[in-house]
Design a protein around this motif. Structure first.
Motif, PDB file in Angstrom:
ATOM      1  N   LYS A  87       0.979  -1.242  -0.077  1.00 51.87           N
ATOM      2  CA  LYS A  87      -0.064   0.006   0.039  1.00 51.87           C
ATOM      3  C   LYS A  87       0.819   1.401  -0.081  1.00 51.87           C
ATOM      4  CE  LYS A  87      -3.756   0.415   0.225  1.00 51.87           C
ATOM      5  NZ  LYS A  87      -4.852   0.384  -0.669  1.00 51.87           N
ATOM      6  N   VAL A 388      -3.941  -1.483   5.613  1.00 57.03           N
ATOM      7  CA  VAL A 388      -3.649  -2.755   5.071  1.00 57.03           C
ATOM      8  C   VAL A 388      -4.829  -3.743   5.459  1.00 57.03           C
ATOM      9  CG1 VAL A 388      -2.041  -4.795   5.221  1.00 57.03           C
ATOM     10  CG2 VAL A 388      -1.067  -2.203   4.974  1.00 57.03           C
ATOM     11  N   ASP A 391      -8.214  -3.468   3.472  1.00 58.86           N
ATOM     12  CA  ASP A 391      -8.072  -3.807   2.101  1.00 58.86           C
ATOM     13  C   ASP A 391      -8.377  -5.276   1.481  1.00 58.86           C
ATOM     14  OD1 ASP A 391      -6.756  -4.372  -0.551  1.00 58.86           O
ATOM     15  OD2 ASP A 391      -6.243  -2.380  -0.598  1.00 58.86           O
TER      16      ASP A 391
END
Length: 425
Positions: A87, A388, A391
């Motif tokens: 990311k 994170v 996601d």
């Protein structure tokens, strides 16, 4: 014989529970390293029982963070640095990894000094000898032994945190007054109180444990072998629930120790006006005439025990982060020849940590201000972890739960608020 047969299921359940608890217990005990003990001692000596509520409030926050990091490792099959790399730009992740290495190495040096000072008090032998002894033994053990062997040893050393529970009971607290301070949080007043709050948050919510927790999951999976490793892919397994239970129990154990450290120093040092501590030996020596030799000895032994748990985790967490950033082969189940850069970081961090003991720096003050720095930087890392964990692509359609994400977001906001309060007031 029948009674023995009836006992077998109970014994089996206990063994299974302790096996599940082990990894969480190790992470929890590592959270109460000599750095944290020094911080809690300083805070307890300066502010007394008015900060006891922080141990109660931070437990669910730490549990949510460590559970989220473990989930990232379990679902993605990668460490935290690798997950962040999905990311964020590589220079950003590299800066985090290098910052972690620097912070951990300084903390290792201060932790070794705290352990050595405590050992000198018990034996009378010069603390410098103990720094070298502990540093060499811990490094060799980390490099030469495999993950399962290390984890089994650390699990038992983690039980040394019980010494702080015993120490608190030795000083005979007024439990009615103590419970009142615990259940009724008080707002920090003044700059020093805000600094103390940031230090507590930084000591309790430690960045190095984020990386260790994710990598520990991978080590556990590798240790299970190829068949079980395949079964572990994804979060929808029974082991995830068991692992979360272990993390919750380990962080509860850690926060109880934190609570009793603050309580002990509040009821002895703070009550007697002793608020300036330079070494762990100062804290233990001050306890002796106030709480007795037994309490001082328990306090001292605890410092050595938790140091033996936390330092291996400190030196390996940064090695994991750097190895994942540079795509080096890594893991405590790997032999030295197969993962030389990974183990070289561990050795380098230990050597520098040992050398730092010979600098003229107050270990307790260094540890306290390291906790303050962690308290300022940790919320930014938490935001990255939250991105994170939310996601769906990175997390293979298995992101962290909404409750977990809200808790971690609230933790980051609370830490940012405390840091702002420290600079404003």
């Amino acid at each position: 014989m029948a009674q023995a047969d009836r006992l077998k299921p109970a014994v089996g359940r206990f063994k299974r529970f302790f096996a599940v608890l082990g990894p969480g217990l190790i992470s929890g005990a590592a959270d109460d390293d000599p750095s944290s003990i020094g911080t809690y001692s300083v805070v307890g000596a300066q502010f007394g029982t008015s900060v006891l509520w922080t141990a109660f409030i931070t437990w669910p926050l730490v549990t949510a963070i460590q559970t989220m990091c473990a989930r990232i490792g379990a679902v993605t099959g990668r460490g935290l640095a690798c997950a962040l790399y999905e990311k964020f730009p590589r220079p950003f992740v590299l800066a985090i990894s290098l910052g972690l290495l620097v912070a951990n190495t300084i903390t290792v040096g201060a932790d070794l000094s705290a352990m050595a000072d405590a050992s000198e008090m018990l034996s009378g032998l010069n603390s410098h000898y103990y720094v070298i002894f502990f540093g060499v033994i811990i490094t060799l053990g980390t490099v030469l032994f495999r993950y399962r062997q290390i984890a089994n040893v650390l699990k038992w050393f983690a039980l040394s945190l019980f010494t702080y529970v015993l120490t608190a009971f030795v000083v005979h607290p007024n439990w009615n007054a103590v419970l009142r301070e615990t259940l009724l949080p008080t707002r920090p007043t003044g700059h020093e109180a805000w600094v103390a709050l940031v230090a507590i948050l930084g000591a309790t919510i430690s960045p190095y444990l984020f990386f260790w927790q994710a990598s520990q999951v991978l080590e556990e999976k590798r240790d299970l072998g190829p068949a079980m490793h395949s079964d572990e892919q994804g979060a929808r397994t029974k082991r995830i629930s068991a692992r979360n239970l272990g993390i919750a129990a380990g962080t509860l154990f850690s926060n109880l120790a934190m609570y009793f450290i603050i309580l002990t120093t509040a009821l002895t040092l703070h009550r007697s006006g002793i608020t300036n501590l330079d070494t762990s030996r100062d804290a233990a020596a001050a306890l002796m005439p106030l709480a007795g030799a037994f309490a001082a000895t328990l306090f001292t032994v605890g410092i050595v025990g938790v140091g033996l748990v936390s330092i291996p985790i400190l030196i390996t967490s940064a090695a994991y982060a750097l190895a994942e950033t540079f795509r080096w082969k890594n893991g405590l189940n790997e032999k030295f020849k197969a993962a030389r850069p990974f183990y070289s970081v561990i050795i380098l961090s230990s050597v520098i940590g040992i050398a730092l003991d010979f600098a003229d720096v107050s270990p307790i003050k260094a540890l306290y201000w390291a906790a303050v720095v962690n308290g300022v930087l940790a919320p930014f890392l938490l935001i990255g972890i939250l991105i994170v964990a939310s996601d769906r692509k990175i997390m293979r359609q298995q992101p962290s739960s909404l409750l977990s994400r809200l808790t971690v977001a609230a933790t980051a906001l609370a830490m940012l608020g405390a840091a702002i309060g420290m600079f404003v007031y």
